[in-house]
Design a protein around this motif. Structure first.
Motif, PDB file in Angstrom:
ATOM      1  N   ILE A  39      -6.371   4.978  -5.211  1.00  0.00           N
ATOM      2  CA  ILE A  39      -5.162   5.523  -5.817  1.00  0.00           C
ATOM      3  C   ILE A  39      -5.754   4.809  -7.413  1.00  0.00           C
ATOM      4  O   ILE A  39      -5.581   5.166  -8.409  1.00  0.00           O
ATOM      5  CB  ILE A  39      -3.914   4.227  -5.064  1.00  0.00           C
ATOM      6  N   ALA A  40      -6.615   3.294  -6.566  1.00  0.00           N
ATOM      7  CA  ALA A  40      -6.285   2.924  -8.226  1.00  0.00           C
ATOM      8  C   ALA A  40      -7.503   3.407  -9.141  1.00  0.00           C
ATOM      9  O   ALA A  40      -7.174   3.901 -10.299  1.00  0.00           O
ATOM     10  CB  ALA A  40      -6.783   1.280  -7.677  1.00  0.00           C
ATOM     11  N   SER A  85      -1.836  -0.712  -6.127  1.00  0.00           N
ATOM     12  CA  SER A  85      -3.357  -0.847  -6.038  1.00  0.00           C
ATOM     13  C   SER A  85      -4.481  -1.612  -6.256  1.00  0.00           C
ATOM     14  O   SER A  85      -5.155  -2.305  -5.182  1.00  0.00           O
ATOM     15  CB  SER A  85      -3.417   0.545  -6.175  1.00  0.00           C
ATOM     16  N   GLY A 130       2.092   1.584  -3.624  1.00  0.00           N
ATOM     17  CA  GLY A 130       1.445   1.957  -4.158  1.00  0.00           C
ATOM     18  C   GLY A 130       1.116   4.326  -3.763  1.00  0.00           C
ATOM     19  O   GLY A 130       1.186   5.051  -4.953  1.00  0.00           O
ATOM     20  N   SER A 131       0.684   4.595  -3.060  1.00  0.00           N
ATOM     21  CA  SER A 131       1.160   6.037  -2.963  1.00  0.00           C
ATOM     22  C   SER A 131       2.549   6.772  -2.906  1.00  0.00           C
ATOM     23  O   SER A 131       2.868   7.820  -3.081  1.00  0.00           O
ATOM     24  CB  SER A 131       0.943   5.500  -0.961  1.00  0.00           C
ATOM     25  N   GLU A 140       0.607  -0.805  -0.020  1.00  0.00           N
ATOM     26  CA  GLU A 140      -0.077  -0.273   0.124  1.00  0.00           C
ATOM     27  C   GLU A 140       0.693   1.220  -0.084  1.00  0.00           C
ATOM     28  O   GLU A 140       0.497   2.054  -0.418  1.00  0.00           O
ATOM     29  CB  GLU A 140      -0.347  -0.187   0.990  1.00  0.00           C
ATOM     30  N   SER A 189      -6.510   2.320  -1.386  1.00  0.00           N
ATOM     31  CA  SER A 189      -5.991   1.685  -2.908  1.00  0.00           C
ATOM     32  C   SER A 189      -7.281   1.405  -3.889  1.00  0.00           C
ATOM     33  O   SER A 189      -6.718   2.333  -4.792  1.00  0.00           O
ATOM     34  CB  SER A 189      -5.938  -0.090  -2.736  1.00  0.00           C
ATOM     35  N   ALA A 239       1.138   3.038 -10.221  1.00  0.00           N
ATOM     36  CA  ALA A 239       0.155   3.239  -8.620  1.00  0.00           C
ATOM     37  C   ALA A 239      -0.631   2.405  -9.101  1.00  0.00           C
ATOM     38  O   ALA A 239      -1.484   1.935  -8.349  1.00  0.00           O
ATOM     39  CB  ALA A 239       0.044   4.282  -8.965  1.00  0.00           C
ATOM     40  N   TYR A 279     -14.190   0.765 -10.099  1.00  0.00           N
ATOM     41  CA  TYR A 279     -13.182   1.416  -8.268  1.00  0.00           C
ATOM     42  C   TYR A 279     -14.140   2.680  -7.457  1.00  0.00           C
ATOM     43  O   TYR A 279     -14.383   2.442  -6.578  1.00  0.00           O
ATOM     44  CB  TYR A 279     -11.515   1.287  -8.401  1.00  0.00           C
ATOM     45  N   TYR A 312       2.069   7.085  -6.474  1.00  0.00           N
ATOM     46  CA  TYR A 312       0.651   8.190  -6.634  1.00  0.00           C
ATOM     47  C   TYR A 312       1.450   9.751  -7.075  1.00  0.00           C
ATOM     48  O   TYR A 312       0.878  10.234  -7.498  1.00  0.00           O
ATOM     49  CB  TYR A 312      -0.436   7.926  -6.284  1.00  0.00           C
ATOM     50  N   SER A 370      -9.651  -1.726   0.743  1.00  0.00           N
ATOM     51  CA  SER A 370      -8.868  -0.922   1.273  1.00  0.00           C
ATOM     52  C   SER A 370      -9.255   0.977   1.117  1.00  0.00           C
ATOM     53  O   SER A 370      -8.781   0.388   0.020  1.00  0.00           O
ATOM     54  CB  SER A 370      -7.744  -1.194   0.558  1.00  0.00           C
TER      55      SER A 370
END
Length: 236
Positions: A112-113, A96, A80-81, A77, A109, A92, A129, A84, A106
Motif C-alpha cells: 500500500i505504501a 501504512s 490503510g487498506s 493495517e 503495508s 493510505a 518500499y 487505499y 508487513s
C-alpha cells in the motif's frame, strides 16, 4: 504536488507511532469487559459498513478500535487498506508508513505504501518500499516497478540491473498490463515488459544498437506488443 510532498515529509520526520500518541492511561482505565464489548460492536459495525460500502462508517469504527487498542497493528493495517481501496492514496500512504515504523516487514503495508506513494508522485519515497517488497516477497512485479521508477528517476545503472534480474527470473505465466486506450489494456509477458524497459533505458542513454536489440527481443516474445513496436521505431 508541493503540498503532497510537504505532508509526506512531515509524516516521515515524525518519530512517534500511533501507540505513543494515544493517551494509554485513559485507555487503561476502561473496564476490560466494557472494552471487549465496545470492540465487538465496532468490529461488527466495520463489517456491516464494508458490506454496504459505507466507507466513512467503516473508517470511524477502525479509528475507535485503534484508539481503544493502540498496540494492535491489525486495525491500523485495515485502515490503510480501506483508504487505499477508497482511492485515498495520501491517507493510505501515511497510515501504512505508520505501520512500517513498527513492523517493517508487513507485506500488506509495504504494498500500500509503495503504490500509494507512486500514485501521488512521490517516486523517491515509493522506490525503497518497492525494493524492500521485492527483497522480502520475491514478487517480480515489485522488481519491475522498482526498475520503472529507477528509470523515471534517471537511475539508469540501477534500473538496468533490475531489468537484467527480471529478464533472468521472470516466469512464463507472469503478465504486465499496458494501456492501449482509456478502456483497453494490453497484457504482455513480464519478460517482454522487462526487455522493453531495458530498451528504453538504453534509448535514453543514446545506445540505439542495444536498445534496438532489446525491443526486437521483446517483440519476438510478444509479437503484438504495441509499445515495444513504437519504441523500436525510435531506433531507426
Amino acid at each position: 504536488m508541493k503540498h503532497v510532498l510537504f505532508m509526506l515529509l512531515m509524516a516521515v520526520c515524525a518519530s512517534t507511532t500511533i501507540a505513543q500518541t494515544i493517551d494509554s492511561t485513559a485507555v487503561s482505565r476502561l473496564d476490560p469487559k466494557i472494552k471487549q464489548s465496545l470492540n465487538i460492536a465496532d468490529q461488527a459495525t466495520y463489517q456491516l459498513a464494508l458490506r454496504f460500502n459505507d466507507i466513512a462508517v467503516a473508517k470511524n469504527s477502525l479509528y475507535n478500535l485503534i484508539v481503544r487498542n493502540p498496540e494492535d497493528l491489525r486495525y491500523v493495517e485495515m485502515l490503510g487498506s480501506v483508504y487505499y481501496e477508497a482511492g485515498q492514496a495520501m491517507s493510505a500512504a501515511l497510515v501504512s508508513m505508520e505501520v512500517l515504523k513498527v513492523n517493517d516487514k508487513s507485506i500488506a503495508s509495504l504494498e500500500i505504501a509503495a503504490n500509494s506513494l507512486e500514485q501521488v508522485g512521490a517516486l523517491e519515497k515509493a522506490l525503497p518500499y518497492f525494493e524492500t517488497l521485492y527483497l522480502i516477497s520475491g514478487d517480480n512485479f515489485s522488481l519491475y516497478k522498482s526498475g520503472f521508477i529507477q528509470y523515471s528517476l534517471k537511475k539508469y545503472p540501477e534500473a538496468l540491473n533490475s531489468m537484467n534480474m527480471l529478464v533472468k527470473n521472470a516466469k512464463p505465466d507472469e503478465k504486465v498490463g499496458f494501456p492501449k486506450s482509456q478502456v483497453e489494456t494490453q497484457e504482455v509477458s513480464m519478460k517482454a515488459a522487462a526487455l522493453n524497459l531495458k530498451g528504453m533505458i538504453y534509448l535514453d542513454q543514446g545506445s540505439k544498437t542495444e536498445a534496438k536489440a532489446a525491443f526486437q527481443e521483446a517483440i519476438s516474445l510478444d509479437p503484438e506488443f504495441d509499445l515495444a513496436k513504437e519504441n523500436l521505431a525510435k531506433t531507426n
